[in-house]
Design a protein around this motif. Structure first.
Motif, PDB file in Angstrom:
ATOM      1  N   SER A  33       0.836  -1.200   0.000  1.00  0.00           N
ATOM      2  CA  SER A  33       0.000   0.000   0.000  1.00  0.00           C
ATOM      3  C   SER A  33       0.866   1.243   0.000  1.00  0.00           C
ATOM      4  CB  SER A  33      -0.920   0.017   1.218  1.00  0.00           C
ATOM      5  OG  SER A  33      -1.855  -1.020   1.118  1.00  0.00           O
ATOM      6  N   GLU A  36      -2.687   5.243  -0.015  1.00  0.00           N
ATOM      7  CA  GLU A  36      -4.029   4.663   0.073  1.00  0.00           C
ATOM      8  C   GLU A  36      -4.447   3.875  -1.168  1.00  0.00           C
ATOM      9  OE1 GLU A  36      -6.874   7.557   1.374  1.00  0.00           O
ATOM     10  OE2 GLU A  36      -5.494   8.374   2.851  1.00  0.00           O
ATOM     11  N   LYS A  37      -3.460   3.343  -1.878  1.00  0.00           N
ATOM     12  CA  LYS A  37      -3.720   2.538  -3.065  1.00  0.00           C
ATOM     13  C   LYS A  37      -2.815   1.317  -3.009  1.00  0.00           C
ATOM     14  CE  LYS A  37      -3.673   2.807  -8.124  1.00  0.00           C
ATOM     15  NZ  LYS A  37      -3.406   3.631  -9.299  1.00  0.00           N
ATOM     16  N   ASP A  38      -3.298   0.170  -3.471  1.00  0.00           N
ATOM     17  CA  ASP A  38      -2.476  -1.031  -3.518  1.00  0.00           C
ATOM     18  C   ASP A  38      -1.749  -1.117  -4.861  1.00  0.00           C
ATOM     19  OD1 ASP A  38      -3.164  -1.877  -0.996  1.00  0.00           O
ATOM     20  OD2 ASP A  38      -4.759  -3.208  -1.689  1.00  0.00           O
TER      21      ASP A  38
END
Length: 163
Positions: A33, A36-38
């Motif tokens: 991560s 806030e994004k994978d």
């Protein structure tokens, strides 16, 4: 040795925004991560460049490993944070000081050329590639910091970027 057209057809390569032709071959199923994004832990592409379709100057926020496979030697041109320029030749001739692979560290501005014919490489990005971490540069942007390297910037940076 195959032709560039044969590799493009056989591997189903498509035009890349920075130049050349590519297809994504691998994406890690493991993620991390960031903001806030994978993102995948790594990604890999086949990447074919020709003398008429180089890789234009761009920058990634991850390391990129290049592995030479076929064709003619390819030169990776790098602009460094201290204002310097370097180049690394990839190919099969150790006598000509060509390397089989090369690492481009995160944050380096780089592009690649083939003097004749084509070169087929694989590029592995670690952590994995995402276009949100990719920046292309214009000649004007690069000349502000790298004015001593006008010749290579004129060759490998776009005059303008289309949106």
């Amino acid at each position: 040795m195959k032709t560039a057209r044969q590799w493009i057809t056989e591997l189903n390569l498509q035009p890349h925004p920075e130049g050349g032709f590519f297809v994504q071959t691998d994406v890690s199923s493991q993620t991390y991560s960031k903001t806030e994004k994978d993102f995948p832990l790594y990604t890999n592409i086949y990447f074919l460049l020709t003398e008429d379709s180089p890789s234009h100057f761009h920058q990634l926020t991850s390391d990129e490993l290049w592995f030479f496979h076929d064709g003619n030697p390819l030169t990776v041109h790098s602009l460094h944070g201290d204002g310097s320029y370097s180049q690394t030749k990839l190919g099969l001739s150790r006598v000509n000081e060509e390397q089989l692979h090369h690492n481009v560290p995160a944050g380096t501005i780089f592009g690649s050329t083939v003097e004749e014919g084509y070169a087929l490489v694989s590029c592995t990005v670690i952590p994995g590639f995402d276009f949100s971490d990719f920046k292309l540069f214009t000649q004007a942007e690069l000349l502000e910091t790298y004015s001593d390297h006008h010749k290579i910037i004129s060759k490998l940076a776009y005059e303008t970027l289309s949106e």
